[in-house]
Design an enzyme around this catalytic site. Structure first.
Site: not given
Length: 813
Positions: A321, A405
């Site tokens: 990521e 998230c």
């Protein structure tokens, strides 16, 4: 006391909390979001949708997915099993409470206030007597023990401190919005435990935070309480980064690869980087540490000149990521996580507060109007995790994620947008963003009311009516955006405009035009102000073509389009044939700009003519077709479709829609290497495998600009990819283009060996190859075999020992 009045009192009392700090008047101070009331038709509706849809929807998901149950279980209020797949699931309620608190302060809602009280009661019940608060550990969830181990604070990547950071930020927001200390006391008790547990002394744990954000949270606690140990703790975590004092493995994923003072390039996990450097900026400002500030300036320059997406997003790779090498800015495979764009705003805001330089706001605004709000649907109840700049229709927003998230982060961020409008310093007011609004600004002992009248970002005319409490001298500093002056990202050659502006910006006061130069990107008007003075700023809202640096391989021959701060894209739903990639827009094309009130909640749409490469009959014919461009942030609100931000400027960069092939007609699946046991029988689990038959030819084996398949977290194993045909196909040849690139969390290499199988009834049989199976990189590896007629083909791949791998494209003939 009303929440608005409470915040006004609070803001006046917490600006200086230590004699070691500079006076509040000398530091640049943000203006509280409670003092800025937006009335525009761009942000105000979004904030209201966030309040009425996004926040309730996110809380509902917390109820459905066991987030609240985990706190109740930890508090002994219910019996059962811990729910969820991640140790950081606790942060979802924290983030949503933060957003709800911002909303409460702007528009009080008794029902929401009571709901927050009930959730906070659950959180308090889950807190252990010593202040510890991470539910999966308290609940002894062995299913998640690979994250946290067997006891508290055992593993660096446990996310325990990440949970703490979001707890602190949320608790401070709730306290500031309501005046209640219930949540703040929970946070303080936890922070006191953290300060006892971690630090340089014997018996304390000598580690960084693992997943940064606790640094920002501790700084907020310090500002509210005045307790310096929280600031010292934040600085300790920053100083411990990259040291490996306790012998743990250093790695870029956790932003722990080397000490910050030695870093020259921004690498690793993008969200962690943004959060960490935001925390560093906080600590550097509060402690006057120039060494750390210079370090994050270097890292910011690397981001802005080599790794920043034109949408303000950051982080090009799904692997980890995070960031790839300099100039690696894929479009279709751009990761550009929503949380990373939000972190980019946080970081740039703090850089501005430390310097007063508008270049940081230029990046902030770019992210704000593009890479952040693309993360949420116009309806407010669906979200993007990653934000690509191209799509073949494979991307869709979702109501929630297992790793959730981003939805919670959006809810807390959108509610806080008003706080980014203004800032003050000594006898000056910075006007950083433009939106119709009414604001009350404290400038030392002066009180100034500013009313903005504008239809920004659709119109560049901004009227500011200045109403000081009494006539007084101060400076009004108007930010002149980089796009309205010289370049998309000031000081960076990563992007450039291909044509100059036809019109320059203008500034006038009470009808008299002013002349002058900008200072750090601000047009400064220093005068004696009286009630009713009118400032008019005219920003040129021209359609600008943007060219990327030639080192950005993915954007060569392409241009993007922006008008004001808004990036545009081409979406299939607006095209006659619904195809994007078979078109190009010549550099001399012109656009009409029209406000479409009923489209996508109201947008300025760009209308013009494109060239289409028509391949309907197998022969490419070029023809003129109408084209419409929409704001990038609004795409995929009418269903999944093709989309592109970067658009070819010439025919050789466009791609005629290819004719179907054996491979492209097939359904593709990856076969999980470890079988699932069911009733004592091993069965294969198939996972949809996207990208290997999309007919995009790579340039090299590290070309990740278009979809590909990689074997995530697999090393040295046997893996398989399968094609399933609707009707039997005759096949005699296969060509495979292997994935091969370096990554800090493990490399991806061409395989050790491979073979082909075909389906014969219910069985899989090896083909009879007529030449060798090739394992070369940067080319197609073609194998001929004895012709078969079959309903399926399988690619069986043996990965190299200790290495992973993948396939970019697999063709059949």
């Amino acid at each position: 006391m009303s929440s608005r009045l409470f915040l006004s009192v609070l803001a006046a009392t917490i600006t200086t909390v230590s004699s070691a700090q500079q006076s509040a008047e000398k530091m640049i101070q943000g203006v509280s979001f409670t003092n800025v009331h937006l009335t525009d038709r761009f942000w105000a509706p979004r904030i209201e949708i966030n309040r009425t849809v996004s926040i309730p929807s996110a809380f509902k998901q917390c109820e459905l997915n066991g987030r609240f149950d985990n706190f109740a279980l930890a508090g002994g209020l219910i019996k059962g099993e811990h729910k969820g797949d991640f140790p950081f699931d606790d942060t979802d309620p924290y983030k949503i409470i933060e957003g709800a608190s911002y909303s409460l302060a702007v528009k009080y809602d008794a029902k929401l206030d009571a709901y927050l009280d009930s959730v906070i009661t659950l959180i308090g019940a889950a807190q252990e007597p010593d202040g510890y608060l991470t539910t999966c550990v308290t609940n002894k969830c062995t299913r998640l023990s690979r994250w946290w181990g067997t006891h508290k604070w055992e593993k660096l990547n446990s996310h325990e401190l990440y949970n703490c950071g979001h707890l602190y930020e949320s608790a401070v927001a709730h306290y500031q919005a309501t005046g209640k200390r219930t949540f703040l006391n929970i946070a303080i008790k936890n922070a006191d435990l953290v300060c006892k547990t971690f630090g340089p002394n014997e018996g304390q744990k000598h580690v960084p935070s693992g997943h940064p954000i606790v640094e920002m949270g501790l700084c907020k606690l310090y500002k509210v309480t005045g307790d310096k140990k929280y600031l010292d703790m934040a600085k300790y975590f920053i100083e411990e980064t990259g040291r490996g004092t306790d012998g743990h493995r250093l790695n870029a994923y956790s932003q722990d690869h080397m000490p910050i003072l030695k870093q020259e390039e921004i690498v690793g996990h993008a969200v962690r980087a943004g959060y960490l450097f935001s925390g560093v900026a906080d600590v550097a400002a509060l402690t006057h540490d120039t060494a750390y500030f210079h370090a994050i300036c270097r890292l910011w320059n690397n981001l802005a000149t080599k790794k920043l997406y034109i949408t303000g997003g950051m982080g090009s790779r799904a692997q980890g990521e995070g960031f790839g090498p300099n100039y690696e800015l894929h479009n279709m495979n751009a990761y550009a996580e929503t949380c990373a764009s939000i972190a980019n705003v946080y970081w740039n805001y703090r850089m501005f507060l430390a310097t007063g330089d508008s270049k940081y706001y230029d990046v902030l605004e770019r992210a704000l109007y593009n890479g952040v709000i693309s993360g949420v649907s116009l309806s407010g109840d669906k979200f993007f995790y990653d934000n690509p700049l191209e799509s073949m229709g494979q991307h869709e927003r979702a109501p929630w994620f297992g790793c959730a998230c981003c939805p919670g982060n959006i809810t807390r961020f959108v509610a806080s947008v008003p706080q980014y409008m203004y800032a003050t310093q000594e006898d000056g007011i910075f006007v950083n963003l433009y939106a119709a609004s009414n604001s009350q600004i404290a400038l030392g002992k002066k009180n100034v009311r500013i009313e903005q009248s504008t239809d920004y970002p659709w119109n560049g005319m901004v009227k500011l009516t200045v109403n000081p409490e009494k006539s007084s001298v101060f400076a009004l500093k108007l930010r002149i955006p980089g796009w309205a002056d010289k370049e998309p990202v000031p000081g960076s050659d990563l992007y450039s405009f291909t044509t100059p502006l036809k019109n320059a910006y203008t500034v006038s006061v009470n009808g008299r035009k002013l002349q002058g130069e900008t200072v750090n990107g601000y047009f400064v008007i220093n005068r004696r102000w009286k009630k009713g003075d009118v400032v008019e700023l005219a920003l040129p809202m021209e359609v600008r073509r943007v060219k990327a640096n030639d080192n950005v391989r993915a954007d060569r021959g392409l241009l993007s389009y922006e008008r004001g701060p808004v990036m545009y894209c081409m979406e299939g739903v607006d095209l006659n044939d619904r195809h994007v990639f078979n078109k190009y827009i010549p550099e001399n094309a012109t656009f009409a700009c029209n406000y479409e009130a009923e489209k996508l909640n109201g947008i300025i749409e760009l209308s013009g003519t494109a060239k289409e490469l028509d391949n309907t009959n197998g022969k490419v014919i070029e023809k003129d077709v109408p084209v419409k461009l929409i704001p990038y942030s609004t795409w995929e609100n009418r269903g999944a479709d093709e989309m592109a931000v970067w658009i070819p400027a010439a025919a050789k960069y466009a791609k005629p829609t290819p004719q179907p092939t054996i491979a492209s007609r097939a359904k593709s699946f990856a076969i999980v290497s470890a079988p699932i046991q069911k009733d004592g029988i091993a069965i294969e689990r198939r996972e949809y495998c996207y990208g290997v038959n999309d007919q995009w030819d790579p340039i090299t084996s590290d070309d990740m600009s278009k979809p590909y398949w990689y074997f995530c977290l697999k090393e040295g194993t046997e893996e398989s990819i399968e094609y399933v045909f609707d009707t039997p196909e005759t096949v005699r040849q296969a060509s495979v283009y292997w994935l091969d690139f370096d990554h800090y969390d493990g490399n991806y290499r061409v395989p050790q060996s491979w073979k082909l199988q075909y389906k014969d009834g219910d069985d899989w049989r090896d083909v009879e190859p007529l030449n060798a199976y090739g394992c070369k990189k940067d080319c197609y590896n073609t194998t001929d075999f004895k012709e078969v007629q079959t309903t399926g083909m399988r690619l069986v791949i043996q990965l190299q020992k200790g290495e992973s791998g993948g396939v970019i494209e697999w063709k059949l003939n």
